[in-house]
Design a protein around this motif. Sequence first.
Motif, mmCIF file in Angstrom:
data_model
loop_
_atom_site.group_PDB
_atom_site.id
_atom_site.type_symbol
_atom_site.label_atom_id
_atom_site.label_comp_id
_atom_site.label_asym_id
_atom_site.label_seq_id
_atom_site.Cartn_x
_atom_site.Cartn_y
_atom_site.Cartn_z
ATOM 1 N N LYS A 1 32.537 34.250 39.903
ATOM 2 C CA LYS A 1 32.277 35.240 39.153
ATOM 3 C C LYS A 1 33.331 35.956 39.539
ATOM 4 N N LEU A 2 34.415 36.591 38.946
ATOM 5 C CA LEU A 2 35.270 37.476 38.693
ATOM 6 C C LEU A 2 35.311 38.971 38.457
ATOM 7 N N MET A 3 35.556 40.187 38.625
ATOM 8 C CA MET A 3 35.665 41.825 37.957
ATOM 9 C C MET A 3 37.095 41.816 37.496
ATOM 10 N N CYS A 4 37.189 41.662 36.559
ATOM 11 C CA CYS A 4 38.474 42.844 35.545
ATOM 12 C C CYS A 4 38.316 44.139 36.535
ATOM 13 N N HIS A 5 39.737 44.495 36.346
ATOM 14 C CA HIS A 5 40.301 46.195 36.335
ATOM 15 C C HIS A 5 39.774 47.109 35.982
ATOM 16 N N SER A 6 38.575 47.085 34.391
ATOM 17 C CA SER A 6 37.432 47.421 33.767
ATOM 18 C C SER A 6 36.335 48.187 34.238
ATOM 19 N N GLY A 7 36.191 46.974 35.562
ATOM 20 C CA GLY A 7 34.555 46.855 35.588
ATOM 21 C C GLY A 7 34.037 45.666 35.021
#
Length: 298
Positions: A46-52
């Motif tokens: 799992k990763l988190m992008c800039h928008s959350g």
Amino acid sequence: MVPISSIFENVKNKVVQILRKHGAIDVSTPLLTPYTKTTSSETVVKLMCHSGAVVTLPHDLRQPFLRHVALNGINFLRRYSIGRIYREKRVHNFHPRQNFEVAYDIVTPTRGHFLVDAELLAVSAEIIREFEVLRFLNLSFRINHTSLLRAIFLYYSVPKDKYRTLLALVSDYLEGKLSKLNVKESVRSLIAGKDQMVDLLLMSDCSVTSVSGSQLKVLIKGRGEASALAKGAIRELESVVNLSQALGVTIPINLCIGLSAGYDCSKSGSVIWQIIGEIKPGKLTVLACGGRYDNALE
């Protein structure tokens, strides 16, 4: 990290040639997929992008493709994909475990074409014939039908909320993680008085054409919903086996009644299968798997 070598490229090119011969085209899907509650595997990266928003790296090559098919309303397609998949390790702060996977999918607008199932077995066998080293691994097909599993659960009155746990126990047995005694003890603690059902689920290496004389005899010759499901499943299995052999499959195809790989993706009823072989002496390893993904697509 998986090294890129001339051997890898040679293997990849031979596989691609076979898949293209069967009309498949290379279809690339987005690298990142939105994380949902249905993404249940603990090894998903799992990763988190800039928008959350939480996104995942490919855990397999099929899930992103199913989203692609559903979002674009695709009805006819033969596609192949060879790409990296990622697994989260238990020890964090390291690069995720990375492997290569080959996917071959046939999208059709209607169900019930057993020739498609047989072709998947035939394509797998064709790839095996291309590599001489694979012929010495004592390979065989494990084949089953999700309707046959449902018929057994209905016949023995297994509560629906116990299906997943029961199938997980049988899967661990097939992978060599549990003995037959361990499985029986676990099932007794889960559901009382089901030893006969466990013996049936753990039965393997049975010919599809000889089930009438096996432990399935009582179920097949009975009446009611369970019997109807079992009879229909056996007929479909026989059709797929006969068609695949007509297409040139010479590898042994054995009925494995407890096989449930892909059960959640095709609960409505379809053939599921694996190719197993002895990469290490005395230890069976799954080299490939297949089935229908109608439920997952919906």
